[in-house]
Design an enzyme around this catalytic site. Sequence first.
Site, PDB file in Angstrom:
ATOM      1  N   GLU A  99     -63.175  15.179 -70.741  1.00 60.05           N
ATOM      2  CA  GLU A  99     -64.475  15.359 -70.104  1.00 60.05           C
ATOM      3  C   GLU A  99     -65.516  15.743 -71.160  1.00 60.05           C
ATOM      4  OE1 GLU A  99     -64.922  18.358 -67.039  1.00 60.05           O
ATOM      5  OE2 GLU A  99     -66.880  17.570 -66.479  1.00 60.05           O
ATOM      6  N   LYS A 228     -47.640  25.424 -56.919  1.00 61.21           N
ATOM      7  CA  LYS A 228     -48.296  24.118 -57.057  1.00 61.21           C
ATOM      8  C   LYS A 228     -48.976  23.619 -55.783  1.00 61.21           C
ATOM      9  CE  LYS A 228     -45.099  22.909 -60.761  1.00 61.21           C
ATOM     10  NZ  LYS A 228     -44.106  22.009 -61.311  1.00 61.21           N
ATOM     11  N   ASP A 303     -47.308  24.047 -67.468  1.00 57.60           N
ATOM     12  CA  ASP A 303     -47.028  23.104 -66.387  1.00 57.60           C
ATOM     13  C   ASP A 303     -48.359  22.732 -65.718  1.00 57.60           C
ATOM     14  OD1 ASP A 303     -46.336  21.856 -63.947  1.00 57.60           O
ATOM     15  OD2 ASP A 303     -44.386  22.864 -63.957  1.00 57.60           O
ATOM     16  N   HIS A 398     -74.835  15.989 -69.304  1.00 52.01           N
ATOM     17  CA  HIS A 398     -73.752  15.007 -69.166  1.00 52.01           C
ATOM     18  C   HIS A 398     -74.237  13.593 -69.461  1.00 52.01           C
ATOM     19  CE1 HIS A 398     -70.168  17.286 -67.813  1.00 52.01           C
ATOM     20  NE2 HIS A 398     -71.101  18.214 -67.630  1.00 52.01           N
TER      21      HIS A 398
HETATM   22  C1  LIG Z   1     -74.056  20.643 -73.247  1.00 54.27           C
HETATM   23  C2  LIG Z   1     -74.725  21.984 -73.442  1.00 54.27           C
HETATM   24  C3  LIG Z   1     -73.735  22.951 -74.105  1.00 54.27           C
HETATM   25  C4  LIG Z   1     -75.939  21.826 -74.327  1.00 54.27           C
HETATM   26  O1  LIG Z   1     -76.557  23.063 -74.411  1.00 54.27           O
HETATM   27  P1  LIG Z   1     -77.977  23.277 -75.124  1.00 54.27           P
HETATM   28  O2  LIG Z   1     -78.290  24.711 -74.979  1.00 54.27           O
HETATM   29  O3  LIG Z   1     -78.954  22.292 -74.608  1.00 54.27           O
HETATM   30  O4  LIG Z   1     -77.628  22.820 -76.582  1.00 54.27           O
HETATM   31  P2  LIG Z   1     -77.928  23.376 -78.015  1.00 54.27           P
HETATM   32  O5  LIG Z   1     -77.955  22.170 -78.892  1.00 54.27           O
HETATM   33  O6  LIG Z   1     -79.114  24.290 -78.018  1.00 54.27           O
HETATM   34  O7  LIG Z   1     -76.621  24.229 -78.345  1.00 54.27           O
HETATM   35  C5  LIG Z   1     -76.351  25.489 -77.766  1.00 54.27           C
HETATM   36  C6  LIG Z   1     -74.912  25.833 -78.061  1.00 54.27           C
HETATM   37  O8  LIG Z   1     -74.050  24.991 -77.290  1.00 54.27           O
HETATM   38  C7  LIG Z   1     -72.899  24.659 -78.094  1.00 54.27           C
HETATM   39  N1  LIG Z   1     -72.906  23.218 -78.354  1.00 54.27           N
HETATM   40  C8  LIG Z   1     -73.894  22.350 -78.104  1.00 54.27           C
HETATM   41  N2  LIG Z   1     -73.531  21.094 -78.433  1.00 54.27           N
HETATM   42  C9  LIG Z   1     -72.282  21.167 -78.904  1.00 54.27           C
HETATM   43  C10 LIG Z   1     -71.354  20.219 -79.395  1.00 54.27           C
HETATM   44  N3  LIG Z   1     -71.650  18.926 -79.479  1.00 54.27           N
HETATM   45  N4  LIG Z   1     -70.148  20.650 -79.786  1.00 54.27           N
HETATM   46  C11 LIG Z   1     -69.816  21.950 -79.715  1.00 54.27           C
HETATM   47  N5  LIG Z   1     -70.664  22.903 -79.259  1.00 54.27           N
HETATM   48  C12 LIG Z   1     -71.881  22.519 -78.861  1.00 54.27           C
HETATM   49  C13 LIG Z   1     -73.004  25.459 -79.361  1.00 54.27           C
HETATM   50  O9  LIG Z   1     -72.390  26.716 -79.189  1.00 54.27           O
HETATM   51  C14 LIG Z   1     -74.509  25.610 -79.488  1.00 54.27           C
HETATM   52  O10 LIG Z   1     -74.892  26.724 -80.273  1.00 54.27           O
HETATM   53  P3  LIG Z   1     -75.032  26.588 -81.887  1.00 54.27           P
HETATM   54  O11 LIG Z   1     -73.665  26.547 -82.414  1.00 54.27           O
HETATM   55  O12 LIG Z   1     -75.769  25.314 -82.147  1.00 54.27           O
HETATM   56  O13 LIG Z   1     -75.788  27.823 -82.254  1.00 54.27           O
HETATM   57  C15 LIG Z   1     -75.188  22.602 -72.082  1.00 54.27           C
HETATM   58  O14 LIG Z   1     -76.164  21.787 -71.493  1.00 54.27           O
HETATM   59  C16 LIG Z   1     -74.109  22.833 -71.094  1.00 54.27           C
HETATM   60  O15 LIG Z   1     -73.201  23.643 -71.290  1.00 54.27           O
HETATM   61  N6  LIG Z   1     -74.164  22.174 -69.923  1.00 54.27           N
HETATM   62  C17 LIG Z   1     -73.143  22.373 -68.891  1.00 54.27           C
HETATM   63  C18 LIG Z   1     -72.102  21.358 -69.023  1.00 54.27           C
HETATM   64  C19 LIG Z   1     -70.831  21.821 -68.371  1.00 54.27           C
HETATM   65  O16 LIG Z   1     -70.558  22.990 -68.211  1.00 54.27           O
HETATM   66  N7  LIG Z   1     -70.008  20.903 -68.014  1.00 54.27           N
HETATM   67  C20 LIG Z   1     -68.725  21.322 -67.523  1.00 54.27           C
HETATM   68  C21 LIG Z   1     -68.158  20.358 -66.696  1.00 54.27           C
HETATM   69  S1  LIG Z   1     -68.964  20.200 -65.143  1.00 54.27           S
HETATM   70  C22 LIG Z   1     -67.633  20.012 -64.070  1.00 54.27           C
HETATM   71  O17 LIG Z   1     -66.633  19.446 -64.439  1.00 54.27           O
HETATM   72  C23 LIG Z   1     -67.601  20.796 -62.875  1.00 54.27           C
HETATM   73  C24 LIG Z   1     -68.647  20.740 -61.775  1.00 54.27           C
HETATM   74  C25 LIG Z   1     -70.070  20.795 -62.336  1.00 54.27           C
HETATM   75  O18 LIG Z   1     -68.516  19.595 -60.952  1.00 54.27           O
HETATM   76  C26 LIG Z   1     -68.277  21.985 -60.970  1.00 54.27           C
HETATM   77  C27 LIG Z   1     -69.324  22.414 -60.001  1.00 54.27           C
HETATM   78  O19 LIG Z   1     -69.353  21.909 -58.856  1.00 54.27           O
HETATM   79  O20 LIG Z   1     -70.084  23.301 -60.389  1.00 54.27           O
HETATM   80  N1  LIG Z   2     -37.075  25.240 -61.314  1.00 56.04           N
HETATM   81  C1  LIG Z   2     -38.198  25.100 -60.660  1.00 56.04           C
HETATM   82  O1  LIG Z   2     -38.255  25.201 -59.439  1.00 56.04           O
HETATM   83  C2  LIG Z   2     -39.454  24.845 -61.403  1.00 56.04           C
HETATM   84  C3  LIG Z   2     -39.444  24.619 -62.748  1.00 56.04           C
HETATM   85  N2  LIG Z   2     -40.616  24.412 -63.427  1.00 56.04           N
HETATM   86  C4  LIG Z   2     -40.487  24.200 -64.856  1.00 56.04           C
HETATM   87  O2  LIG Z   2     -39.913  25.375 -65.382  1.00 56.04           O
HETATM   88  C5  LIG Z   2     -40.187  25.458 -66.762  1.00 56.04           C
HETATM   89  C6  LIG Z   2     -40.596  26.857 -67.092  1.00 56.04           C
HETATM   90  O3  LIG Z   2     -39.576  27.721 -66.656  1.00 56.04           O
HETATM   91  P1  LIG Z   2     -39.275  29.004 -67.508  1.00 56.04           P
HETATM   92  O4  LIG Z   2     -38.261  29.771 -66.746  1.00 56.04           O
HETATM   93  O5  LIG Z   2     -40.539  29.667 -67.889  1.00 56.04           O
HETATM   94  O6  LIG Z   2     -38.745  28.419 -68.898  1.00 56.04           O
HETATM   95  P2  LIG Z   2     -37.333  27.888 -69.368  1.00 56.04           P
HETATM   96  O7  LIG Z   2     -36.512  27.357 -68.264  1.00 56.04           O
HETATM   97  O8  LIG Z   2     -37.625  27.011 -70.526  1.00 56.04           O
HETATM   98  O9  LIG Z   2     -36.592  29.234 -69.857  1.00 56.04           O
HETATM   99  C7  LIG Z   2     -37.145  30.077 -70.777  1.00 56.04           C
HETATM  100  C8  LIG Z   2     -36.087  31.061 -71.217  1.00 56.04           C
HETATM  101  O10 LIG Z   2     -36.471  31.596 -72.472  1.00 56.04           O
HETATM  102  C9  LIG Z   2     -35.732  32.775 -72.692  1.00 56.04           C
HETATM  103  N3  LIG Z   2     -36.593  33.706 -73.445  1.00 56.04           N
HETATM  104  C10 LIG Z   2     -36.504  33.905 -74.789  1.00 56.04           C
HETATM  105  N4  LIG Z   2     -37.422  34.779 -75.191  1.00 56.04           N
HETATM  106  C11 LIG Z   2     -38.127  35.168 -74.089  1.00 56.04           C
HETATM  107  C12 LIG Z   2     -39.218  36.042 -73.879  1.00 56.04           C
HETATM  108  N5  LIG Z   2     -39.785  36.714 -74.874  1.00 56.04           N
HETATM  109  N6  LIG Z   2     -39.690  36.178 -72.616  1.00 56.04           N
HETATM  110  C13 LIG Z   2     -39.145  35.509 -71.595  1.00 56.04           C
HETATM  111  N7  LIG Z   2     -38.092  34.671 -71.730  1.00 56.04           N
HETATM  112  C14 LIG Z   2     -37.592  34.478 -72.975  1.00 56.04           C
HETATM  113  C15 LIG Z   2     -35.343  33.308 -71.322  1.00 56.04           C
HETATM  114  O11 LIG Z   2     -33.930  33.339 -71.269  1.00 56.04           O
HETATM  115  P3  LIG Z   2     -33.164  34.437 -70.378  1.00 56.04           P
HETATM  116  O12 LIG Z   2     -33.531  34.143 -68.963  1.00 56.04           O
HETATM  117  O13 LIG Z   2     -31.738  34.159 -70.662  1.00 56.04           O
HETATM  118  O14 LIG Z   2     -33.622  35.778 -70.808  1.00 56.04           O
HETATM  119  C16 LIG Z   2     -35.950  32.284 -70.365  1.00 56.04           C
HETATM  120  O15 LIG Z   2     -35.157  32.078 -69.237  1.00 56.04           O
HETATM  121  C17 LIG Z   2     -41.292  24.456 -67.041  1.00 56.04           C
HETATM  122  O16 LIG Z   2     -40.749  23.337 -67.692  1.00 56.04           O
HETATM  123  C18 LIG Z   2     -41.755  24.075 -65.659  1.00 56.04           C
HETATM  124  O17 LIG Z   2     -42.315  22.792 -65.652  1.00 56.04           O
HETATM  125  C19 LIG Z   2     -41.827  24.484 -62.792  1.00 56.04           C
HETATM  126  C20 LIG Z   2     -41.896  24.723 -61.456  1.00 56.04           C
HETATM  127  C21 LIG Z   2     -40.714  24.844 -60.646  1.00 56.04           C
END
Ligand SMILES: CC(C)(COP(=O)([O-])OP(=O)([O-])OC[C@H]1O[C@@H](n2cnc3c(N)ncnc32)[C@H](O)[C@@H]1OP(=O)([O-])[O-])[C@@H](O)C(=O)NCCC(=O)NCCSC(=O)C[C@@](C)(O)CC(=O)[O-]
Ligand SMILES: NC(=O)C1=CN([C@@H]2O[C@H](COP(=O)(O)OP(=O)(O)OC[C@H]3O[C@@H](n4cnc5c(N)ncnc54)[C@H](OP(=O)(O)O)[C@@H]3O)[C@@H](O)[C@H]2O)C=CC1
Length: 403
Positions: A99, A228, A303, A398
């Site tokens: 995005e 989920k 996940d 955007h």
């Molecule tokens: C696009 C901006 C950031 C422009 O923002 P701006 O203020 O016009 O731009 P600027 O050129 O003055 O830059 C300001 C700062 O933005 C950053 N920045 C600026 N350009 C870049 C770039 N190319 N790469 C990396 N960072 C960038 C950077 O930190 C920069 O500061 P600087 O470093 O220059 O001092 C702003 O207009 C903005 O954030 N708009 C919002 C866009 C957004 O949040 N989109 C998210 C997805 S929307 C969505 O998926 C969900 C939605 C909307 O449907 C959910 C809902 O219903 O609400």
């Molecule tokens: N089975 C299901 O129903 C579902 C499975 N998943 C999947 O499950 C996976 C994640 O399960 P998850 O149990 O997290 O991972 P894993 O099955 O990969 O097991 C991780 C293992 O790491 C060991 N471990 C080593 N160091 C640590 C530590 N510091 N902290 C915790 N555990 C440690 C533990 O062993 P020990 O237990 O022996 O201590 C733990 O069981 C993902 O792939 C996900 O997509 C997602 C949703 C549902």
Amino acid sequence: MSAPETLADRVLSGDLALHELEAHADADTAVEARRRLIAQETDTDLSALGAYAFDAGDAQSNIENMVGAVQIPVGVAGPLTVDGSSASGTAYLPLATTEGALVASVNRGCSAIQAAGGANARVFQSKMTRAPVFRVENVHEAGTVASWVRENEAKLAAAAAETTDHGELLDVTPYVVGDSVFLRFGYDTKDAMGMNMATIATEAACELLEEETPADLVALSGNLCSDKKPAAINAVEGRGRTVGADVVLTREQVEDRFGTTPEAIEEANTRKNLVGSAKAGSLGFNAHAANVVAAVFLATGQDAAQVVEGGNAITTVDVRGDELYASVTIASLDVGTVGGGTKLPTQNEALDILGVRGGGDPPGTNADAFAERIAVGALAGELSLLGALAADNLASAHEQLGR
Ligand SMILES: CC(C)(COP(=O)([O-])OP(=O)([O-])OC[C@H]1O[C@@H](n2cnc3c(N)ncnc32)[C@H](O)[C@@H]1OP(=O)([O-])[O-])[C@@H](O)C(=O)NCCC(=O)NCCSC(=O)C[C@@](C)(O)CC(=O)[O-]
Ligand SMILES: NC(=O)C1=CN([C@@H]2O[C@H](COP(=O)(O)OP(=O)(O)OC[C@H]3O[C@@H](n4cnc5c(N)ncnc54)[C@H](OP(=O)(O)O)[C@@H]3O)[C@@H](O)[C@H]2O)C=CC1
């Protein structure tokens, strides 16, 4: 060992099943054979799918019938300083997304938070849940089972503990609906997201419960977990990490970074994230927390289906005198720094950017720090999007960056 062409021919002739190739060749050869076959069968060019940067053998516990890997561009936002219970100091946030404008937006939010000296973050609860459903005769029997559970949590915890070194059963909450009993098991899973761990541990506890009570297990997951699916129980009770982040920006910082005022951002948040979400019957009272959650999840091997729960976030914004207070609280953020997809090489490197690869010391602190950094990233995204809406430049942003 067979060549990819030979293996593909054996599948086509019915000699081998598509999923059996790894038993007859090394993982990369098996994947190549399968990809050739699918390319041939579908008359497609799958060479880009085949250009991946890890050994297929590394992914064998993550995928079946592998044919290759898709690549998602990864950007960084930051630097971002966090004062958390486990996260501390400055790091960049890796974001995998397609995005356009998303990384720029989060980056802008990060720069505002940095100007304010960083954000606070706190994990309030860490509890992965699994809720099996049992059949009983009637509500009397349901009451008996629920009472047994309340009196024997220690026995259930001991049974669960037999299956895991790191996991710990924290509590079991019974819910009764007629002749169905649901038990919501909650575990501290330390640095693992914990869904496998909790499922295996719960199965052991269920065996004990069936021996000791009249309950019959119907399904090890009875959907009250709730994994989920959008669910109010996760939004209210939490699941995985419940984590919050907040920051205070000066009026100058708001004007300089977002080209608008604290009052305009507050009004946008109230009317959009609070009133609009209420009217929509939404569980998430935020603008786009799921954007940051999804992008970090993809980059770091979480996940992806659990983004559903990561969107359970409430954003609050208040003008405090001449300053702007903003917070994001995510009720159910299912994250791990070990297990699942976290061990794949590119995902490992993304966790390295955040400084949270692998198990923490003490266990659990890496995943806590990770959750806190995601929460602050979500706060950065919320501030920037609210700022863009308040300044009325979402569409133009955007137009310029997102197409
Ligand atoms: C696009 C901006 C950031 C422009 O923002 P701006 O203020 O016009 O731009 P600027 O050129 O003055 O830059 C300001 C700062 O933005 C950053 N920045 C600026 N350009 C870049 C770039 N190319 N790469 C990396 N960072 C960038 C950077 O930190 C920069 O500061 P600087 O470093 O220059 O001092 C702003 O207009 C903005 O954030 N708009 C919002 C866009 C957004 O949040 N989109 C998210 C997805 S929307 C969505 O998926 C969900 C939605 C909307 O449907 C959910 C809902 O219903 O609400
Ligand atoms: N089975 C299901 O129903 C579902 C499975 N998943 C999947 O499950 C996976 C994640 O399960 P998850 O149990 O997290 O991972 P894993 O099955 O990969 O097991 C991780 C293992 O790491 C060991 N471990 C080593 N160091 C640590 C530590 N510091 N902290 C915790 N555990 C440690 C533990 O062993 P020990 O237990 O022996 O201590 C733990 O069981 C993902 O792939 C996900 O997509 C997602 C949703 C549902």
